[in-house]
Design an enzyme around this catalytic site. Structure first.
Site, short mmCIF file in Angstrom:
data_model
loop_
_atom_site.label_atom_id
_atom_site.label_comp_id
_atom_site.label_asym_id
_atom_site.label_seq_id
_atom_site.Cartn_x
_atom_site.Cartn_y
_atom_site.Cartn_z
CE LYS A 3 86.70 -55.52 19.63
NZ LYS A 3 87.89 -55.05 18.93
C1 LIG Z 1 86.82 -53.95 25.32
C2 LIG Z 1 86.94 -53.00 24.16
N1 LIG Z 1 86.36 -51.78 24.24
C3 LIG Z 1 86.43 -50.91 23.22
C4 LIG Z 1 87.10 -51.20 22.07
C5 LIG Z 1 87.20 -50.19 20.98
O1 LIG Z 1 86.54 -50.64 19.84
P1 LIG Z 1 86.75 -49.90 18.42
O2 LIG Z 1 87.96 -50.50 17.80
O3 LIG Z 1 85.51 -50.26 17.66
O4 LIG Z 1 86.86 -48.46 18.70
C6 LIG Z 1 87.71 -52.45 21.93
C7 LIG Z 1 88.45 -52.79 20.68
O5 LIG Z 1 89.36 -53.57 20.65
C8 LIG Z 1 87.63 -53.36 23.00
O6 LIG Z 1 88.20 -54.57 22.92
#
Ligand SMILES: Cc1ncc(COP(=O)(O)O)c(C=O)c1O
Length: 440
Positions: A219
């Site tokens: 991210k």
């Molecule tokens: C749009 C979106 N929502 C949620 C997530 C989930 O994030 P995490 O990996 O921190 O659980 C991601 C991760 O790629 C994402 O791109």
């Protein structure tokens, strides 16, 4: 030897215990240090210090009952200030943040949540994890939830709209906020891919009812794994906090009885560790500097691209608020897009496709067969069994043709804050050559 049972007035059997060495010492710190790169010779110096210092006492890596100020708590405060919200809760991922948000909103069996057809699967999966049904809706040429399509999808069962800010850029927040207000439905912002971005001067994650961030390593701002929930609503914060900690509830008084109906319930454990908290804190402080790097590079690449009537940039709802992690171009059709991506690769341009019907990708709803085929983890068949079949959404692989058309015509150019001015003009040159040849 003292008789075990003899009591000597004024003395305790155990006058004092400890101090004991902490659980973590130099070895654990070395494993962390060893992950970093240093100038030649410096790592060896640090290793020698760690090996020679017999007094190294490691930290308490648990945020609660911490004898020292918690880094997780500091990261929460820094994040609340950055985003501009009253409350912020650190969790171990955005997936956790989304479940905690849906649970805090009281979403459960028999409810529906609107999600975009283009988002990482987690946005939809967490709706199912909360026992609710995801209603999959088209995106528009901002590649984010189309407010008109979202409005058409609202039913009496809709309990939230999940607005995802995909690939760094804000959704149409004015229209989505207006829709949410008119319909009296909470707006959950999934800011996983756009941390630090903003819309009309307000940071993403502060506009909707509740915001969910990812700090996983891919991210914008990162701590390896991690996430945050942001909100101005104290009650939602309290409930998300309970959910994230098995409802063991570090409320003002951990063991107190319920202060208000709905405060106590059995939750899960999404706590962030102090290690992630420390990294997140440093990253949050650097957010604007990180964004400035992306924005500088994207501006240079974009300015270098020759305009062509048959090639369009992804629509940005607020160019100032774009985190600028990528640049997306729309070409006239999927076939020329595929050929252009290959040609860009040959030119060395960091280009990729967003959707190819032959390539599985968890960001595209057509591959969410867990949902399209109504899979369930248990024999209760939730969330599907909570609604009559006639009330369930009619899922199909071609239910969002506009999304597939837009994504199939998208070329995603990776932006890196480390690009030099020469890198940016070389990338633009490569793009121009391909467009000139294939989409004149
Ligand atoms: C749009 C979106 N929502 C949620 C997530 C989930 O994030 P995490 O990996 O921190 O659980 C991601 C991760 O790629 C994402 O791109």
């Amino acid at each position: 030897m003292k008789n075990e049972a003899t009591v000597i007035e004024g003395t305790k059997a155990v006058p004092k215990l400890g101090p004991f060495p902490t659980k973590l010492r130099g070895e654990e710190l070395w494993e962390i240090v060893d992950m970093w790169e240093f100038s030649p010779g410096n790592k060896e110096k640090i290793k020698a210090i760690l090996e020679a210092d017999a007094n190294i006492q490691g930290p308490h890596l648990f945020r609660y009952y911490n004898p020292k100020p918690s880094r997780v708590a500091a990261a929460e405060q820094a994040m609340a200030e950055l985003v501009g919200v009253k409350h912020c809760l650190a969790v171990n991922s955005c997936t956790s943040a989304l479940v905690a948000a849906f649970r805090a909103l009281g979403i459960g069996a028999g409810d529906e949540v609107i999600v975009p057809a283009y988002t990482f699967f987690a946005t939809a999966a967490t709706v199912v994890a909360a026992n609710a049904v995801p209603v999959i809706v088209e995106v528009d040429d901002s590649l984010n939830l189309d407010p008109e399509a979202a409005e058409r999808a609202i039913t009496p069962r809709t309990k939230a709209i999940a607005a995802v800010h995909m690939r760094g850029a804000p959704a149409q927040m004015d229209a989505l906020l207006d829709l949410a207000k008119r319909k009296g439905v909470p707006l959950v912002e999934d800011v996983a891919q756009a941390g630090g971005g903003s819309f009309q001067g307000r940071r993403l994650g502060s506009l909707g009812t509740i915001g969910c961030f990812s700090f996983d390593f891919y991210k914008v701002i990162v701590s390896g794994e991690g996430g945050f929930v942001t909100t101005d609503d104290e009650w939602l914060y309290t409930r998300a906090q309970s959910w994230h900690d098995t409802a063991a509830c570090w409320r003002p008084d951990r063991f107190a009885r319920e202060r208000r109906e709905g405060e106590l319930f059995a939750g899960e454990n999404y706590r962030m560790s102090e290690l992630e908290g420390a990294v997140a804190l440093a990253q949050i402080r650097k957010t604007d500097a990180i964004l400035a790097g992306y924005r500088r590079a994207k501006k240079l690449v974009k300015e270098g691209i020759a305009r062509s009537p048959r090639v369009h940039f992804r629509r940005l709802t607020d160019e100032q608020g774009d985190t600028a992690i990528c640049l997306i171009l729309f070409l006239p059709d999927a076939d020329v897009t595929r050929r252009a991506i290959e040609a860009m690769h040959a030119e060395g341009v960091p280009a990729g496709g967003v959707y190819d019907s032959k390539v599985r990708d968890w960001h595209i709803y057509t591959y969410w067969e867990h949902i399209l085929d109504q899979k369930s983890v248990a024999k209760d068949c939730l969330p599907w069994s909570a609604l009559p079949a006639s009330d369930l959404p009619r899922y199909s692989r071609d239910m969002c043709p506009r999304t597939l058309d837009l994504l199939g015509r998208s070329i995603h150019i990776e932006i890196n804050p480390g690009y030099s001015a020469d890198d940016c003009s070389a990338i633009a040159l490569g793009i121009n050559r391909v467009i000139h040849r294939l989409v004149p």
